[in-house]
Design a protein around this motif. Structure first.
Motif, PDB file in Angstrom:
ATOM      1  N   UNK A 101       0.726  -1.095   0.016  1.00 33.11           N
ATOM      2  CA  UNK A 101       0.184   0.398  -0.322  1.00 33.11           C
ATOM      3  C   UNK A 101       1.085   1.007  -0.033  1.00 33.11           C
ATOM      4  N   UNK A 102       2.050   1.390   0.100  1.00 29.61           N
ATOM      5  CA  UNK A 102       3.496   2.373   0.211  1.00 29.61           C
ATOM      6  C   UNK A 102       4.402   1.851  -0.558  1.00 29.61           C
ATOM      7  N   UNK A 103       5.874   2.132   0.218  1.00 29.00           N
ATOM      8  CA  UNK A 103       6.746   2.253  -0.426  1.00 29.00           C
ATOM      9  C   UNK A 103       7.176   0.121  -0.169  1.00 29.00           C
ATOM     10  N   UNK A 104       7.358  -0.067   1.167  1.00 25.85           N
ATOM     11  CA  UNK A 104       7.325  -1.640   1.071  1.00 25.85           C
ATOM     12  C   UNK A 104       6.299  -2.368   0.839  1.00 25.85           C
ATOM     13  N   UNK A 105       6.960  -3.063  -0.168  1.00 29.34           N
ATOM     14  CA  UNK A 105       6.065  -4.628  -0.214  1.00 29.34           C
ATOM     15  C   UNK A 105       5.669  -5.770   0.249  1.00 29.34           C
ATOM     16  N   UNK A 106       4.761  -6.687   0.042  1.00 27.17           N
ATOM     17  CA  UNK A 106       4.467  -7.244   0.519  1.00 27.17           C
ATOM     18  C   UNK A 106       4.861  -9.008   1.099  1.00 27.17           C
ATOM     19  N   UNK A 107       4.731  -8.752   1.963  1.00 23.00           N
ATOM     20  CA  UNK A 107       5.903 -10.866   1.628  1.00 23.00           C
ATOM     21  C   UNK A 107       4.396 -11.533   2.517  1.00 23.00           C
ATOM     22  N   UNK A 108       4.874 -12.623   2.790  1.00 23.70           N
ATOM     23  CA  UNK A 108       4.723 -13.831   3.805  1.00 23.70           C
ATOM     24  C   UNK A 108       4.321 -13.795   4.939  1.00 23.70           C
ATOM     25  N   UNK A 109       4.594 -12.965   5.325  1.00 22.45           N
ATOM     26  CA  UNK A 109       4.535 -12.338   7.027  1.00 22.45           C
ATOM     27  C   UNK A 109       3.287 -11.173   7.056  1.00 22.45           C
ATOM     28  N   UNK A 110       3.377 -10.261   5.891  1.00 17.70           N
ATOM     29  CA  UNK A 110       1.949  -9.992   5.926  1.00 17.70           C
ATOM     30  C   UNK A 110       0.015 -10.326   5.312  1.00 17.70           C
ATOM     31  N   UNK A 111       0.499 -11.547   4.306  1.00 22.79           N
ATOM     32  CA  UNK A 111      -0.378 -12.105   3.811  1.00 22.79           C
ATOM     33  C   UNK A 111      -1.030 -13.645   4.694  1.00 22.79           C
ATOM     34  N   UNK A 112       0.548 -13.835   5.344  1.00 24.59           N
ATOM     35  CA  UNK A 112       0.336 -15.465   6.146  1.00 24.59           C
ATOM     36  C   UNK A 112       0.479 -15.205   7.213  1.00 24.59           C
ATOM     37  N   UNK A 113       1.228 -14.187   7.891  1.00 21.54           N
ATOM     38  CA  UNK A 113       0.837 -13.762   9.319  1.00 21.54           C
ATOM     39  C   UNK A 113      -0.130 -14.103  10.244  1.00 21.54           C
TER      40      UNK A 113
END
Length: 766
Positions: free
Chosen positions: A393-405
């Protein structure tokens, strides 16, 4: 004139030619204790008459020179203080993000727990983590390593230049003639491209052996984190361009940035040994100054990684403490190097610089221009490449930590509940009646085949000890966990494709469609990584162009002795991975399709090129001797025999007829196969629904049985309580009856004795 920050308030008398370096005494600027300024300059330091004067303004001195050598200590301290305030603010803005990032090590479940599942009372609850996120991370890492780290090198050459013109070289000048290829003749552009591709891949795979290992480690962290960086720079100690992984928590970007190119400030936090810092000073790369004894600091991510690895950093020797270096890329209106227009007037335009600061002492070690010397727009040179997994949603991309956390926490909670329920069912707790027994401890464990003595105080053991009514593992909760795992695996793009022996009748087209559907997410991720990899390779090529000899240095079998950057400056480097093909299976299917098209269209494709492409796809190297020699030019074929031509035409007609029949038969077979596949799919769906219904029915039956068992247990407890009360009541009645009988006997005896006494007295009186 625009207002300047504090470090620019110092106004020397002659800012255009002011210098204060101890290494160059051409002009000395002295600042007194009262703030007064005196300038001591020789009459003439420009050399012989007719020579061009030194550069003035923002381009003074050598372009790549360390400008910190030409600033005074007060200016350096003021600049350092202001930059550190901005860096600290950026770190505070990212503190919550860094804390979330530090949790991914726990979520991967890499810490080994020595007493997981123990029935010791001090650690009754299990502490395992569900392998959902770890499985997705390993799956992503394995696919990415296969795509981006091929054995023969990560790059290939793409030449987008127009066709060569006779009498003109590849760079617009005369053709190169100083070298010839092994077969003789002039050096062509294709020869240069092949030689550069070979030597560049050798440079990354052999010359820099840590490159592949570093990339592999970055991919392992990129999956859960979602964002990582690579730094491409010229290493002054190794004397060559390098590309190194920079952990996303070690590169602090200003919070207003949406991309590295528009960040107001980007600062890399570097841990550096004291010996390395001294070497950089001794080489002249950094300004020589006295640094304070460094203070050992670490980030939350570093601490979590060390805990998972079982490594503790205990610094004993003072020289083992590491400096914390802040390498800041920002725009400054640098004192003494102000930007001026054509008339020599200051414009107040900030220019891009790289400033290196020691955090402990606050000393500025390096200030260098961060734009190309010939660039009139002063565009900042990018030293970092952004590698993102899925856009955020901003500068950083999403990883499994955000998707599967959240899913990881849910499944971990369910797994721990199921494991704890099974453990408590096998080793239940119990209650002991107060006041009974003289046991030393109530923490008792009976091993298989053994017994333990217990003092019940003469009471039945069922009245002294009562086990707690723990329930076993819930089948409903286990079914819910299984369904959630399947959904989260699809979300992570790691769903299994059913192409085993049980589905051998599925058409090839259906299997390919299933493969494409299951790899869509990872294919999209690989396209983004492919673009970032191309940017990394282009930045490496630009740095190598500054010293082309690094390609052939240390390469005993170099394809060319590179001396001129113009030989490869306009050759575009692209990753060897294909962004449109997410796996090797897709490549093999494409090569097979190419072979079929070439067979059906003879004369359109070069058979040898098709064969080489197929062999290259499957990774098989075949020497030139394995290919049939091409037909010699000028050899006229004998005139065809009319009879043989008629026979060939008849045979061709029969072949076409048979092919049509075979095609019709194949169409029927394909229709039948598709029908069977549809029936199999319907049957599989019915079986799945039936299995789900059976599972729900069994779960309901199990729950009903559990309720009935609980009611029976409660009824049995009530019955036991009633029987106990009844027994106690009957015992009380018997005791009362006995006491009454004894009392009657005693009363009768007393009455008899009294009667005897009364009778004896009467006899004596008469």
């Amino acid at each position: 004139m625009n207002a300047r920050p504090p470090y620019m308030q110092f106004e020397p008398a002659d800012r255009a030619t002011r210098r204060s370096s101890a290494h160059d005494a051409a002009i000395n600027v002295l600042v007194g204790n009262d703030g007064g300024i005196s300038v001591d300059a020789p009459d003439d330091d420009y050399g012989d008459e007719g020579e061009a004067p030194p550069k003035t303004g923002y381009m003074r001195h050598e372009f790549d020179e360390n400008l910190a050598e030409h600033l005074t200590d007060p200016e350096l301290r003021a600049l350092s203080s202001e930059l550190q305030q901005g860096i600290d603010g950026d770190m505070n803005d990212h503190r919550e993000w860094a804390e979330i990032a530090s949790m991914y090590v726990d979520y991967l479940g890499l810490k080994v727990m020595k007493d997981v599942g123990s029935n010791d009372s001090s650690s009754a609850l299990s502490r395992i983590w569900d392998p959902l996120m770890l499985e997705a991370t390993i799956h992503f890492w394995a696919n990415a390593v296969g795509e981006f780290l091929p054995a023969d090198g990560p790059a290939k050459i793409r030449d987008d230049a127009p066709p060569a013109v006779a009498g003109m070289g590849h760079n617009g000048g005369p053709p190169l003639e100083e070298a010839t290829p092994p077969g003789g003749g002039a050096v062509t552009r294709d020869d240069l491209a092949q030689a550069f591709e070979k030597d560049f891949n050798h440079y990354l795979t052999v010359g820099d052996r840590a490159y592949y290992r570093d990339w592999s480690r970055m991919l392992m962290s990129l999956g859960p984190m979602g964002t990582e960086f690579r730094k491409i720079y010229w290493c002054p100690l190794r004397g060559r361009p390098v590309s190194e992984w920079v952990r996303s928590t070690n590169l602090v970007v200003s919070s207003d940035a949406t991309d590295l190119s528009n960040a107001a400030r980007a600062t890399e936090i570097i841990k550096m040994s004291q010996a390395r810092a001294k070497r950089l000073m001794a080489s002249g790369w950094w300004r020589k100054c006295d640094l304070m004894q460094p203070q050992e600091t670490s980030t939350p991510v570093d601490n979590e990684i060390r805990d998972a690895e079982g490594i503790q950093r205990n610094v004993v020797l003072g020289r083992d403490h590491q400096h914390t270096i802040q390498e800041c890329y920002t725009e400054l209106d640098l004192a003494g190097f102000w930007h001026t227009d054509e008339d020599g007037e200051e414009t107040g335009l900030p220019l891009p610089y790289r400033v290196t600061i020691d955090k402990t002492s606050g000393e500025i070690l390096e200030i260098r221009r961060n734009w190309r010397e010939e660039d009139p727009l002063f565009t900042a040179r990018q030293r970092y490449v952004f590698f993102g997994m899925m856009p955020g949603l901003g500068f950083y991309s999403l990883g499994f930590m955000h998707i599967l956390g959240n899913g990881e926490l849910t499944l971990t909670s369910i797994g721990r509940q199921l494991l704890d329920a099974g453990m408590f069912e096998n080793f239940p707790g119990f209650l002991i009646a107060k006041g009974f027994g003289r046991q030393v401890t109530t923490d008792m464990q009976v091993n298989p085949g053994q017994g333990r003595e217990i003092d019940t105080g003469g009471k039945p053991i069922s009245q002294v000890v009562m086990p707690l009514p723990y329930k076993g593992a819930s089948q409903t909760l286990a079914a819910l966990a299984s369904a959630m795992v399947e959904r989260f695996q699809k979300l992570a793009g790691a769903a299994d494709v059913p192409i085993g022996e049980g589905t051998a009748d599925v058409p090839v087209g259906t299997v390919i469609a299933m493969l494409e559907q299951s790899t869509k997410i990872m294919a999209a991720v690989h396209k983004g990584l492919h673009a970032s990899r191309a940017e990394e390779l282009e930045m490496l090529r630009e740095l190598i162009a500054e010293d082309p000899s690094v390609l052939s240095r240390g390469n005993k079998r170099a394809a060319r002795q590179w001396e001129q950057a113009e030989e490869f400056r306009d050759l575009d480097l692209v990753p060897s991975s294909d962004p449109n093909v997410p796996s090797q299976l897709h490549r093999i299917m494409q090569a097979t399709a190419l072979a079929q098209v070439a067979t059906q269209m003879p004369g359109v494709f070069n058979p040898r090129w098709v064969a080489e492409d197929i062999l290259r796809t499957i990774g098989k190297e075949v020497p030139d001797e394995a290919f049939a020699p091409p037909a010699q030019p000028g050899q006229n074929a004998p005139p065809p025999d009319p009879a043989k031509m008629m026979m060939a035409q008849a045979a061709q007609l029969r072949a076409q007829t048979e092919a049509q029949k075979a095609q019709q038969s194949a169409g029927l077979d394909q229709t039948e196969t598709q029908r069977k596949a549809a029936e199999s799919a319907v049957q599989a769906e019915n079986e799945r629904q039936s299995s789900a219904l059976d599972a729900q029915t069994k779960a309901a039956e199990m729950a009903s049985k559990e309720r009935i068992a609980g009611m029976q247990e409660q009824t049995e407890r009530v019955r036991l309580a009633v029987e106990t009360a009844k027994s106690a009541h009957e015992a009380g009645l018997a005791e009362a009856q006995h006491a009454h009988t004894v009392h009657q006997a005693q009363q009768s005896r007393a009455d008899g004795i009294a009667g005897l006494a009364t009778g004896g007295g009467q006899g004596a009186g008469s």
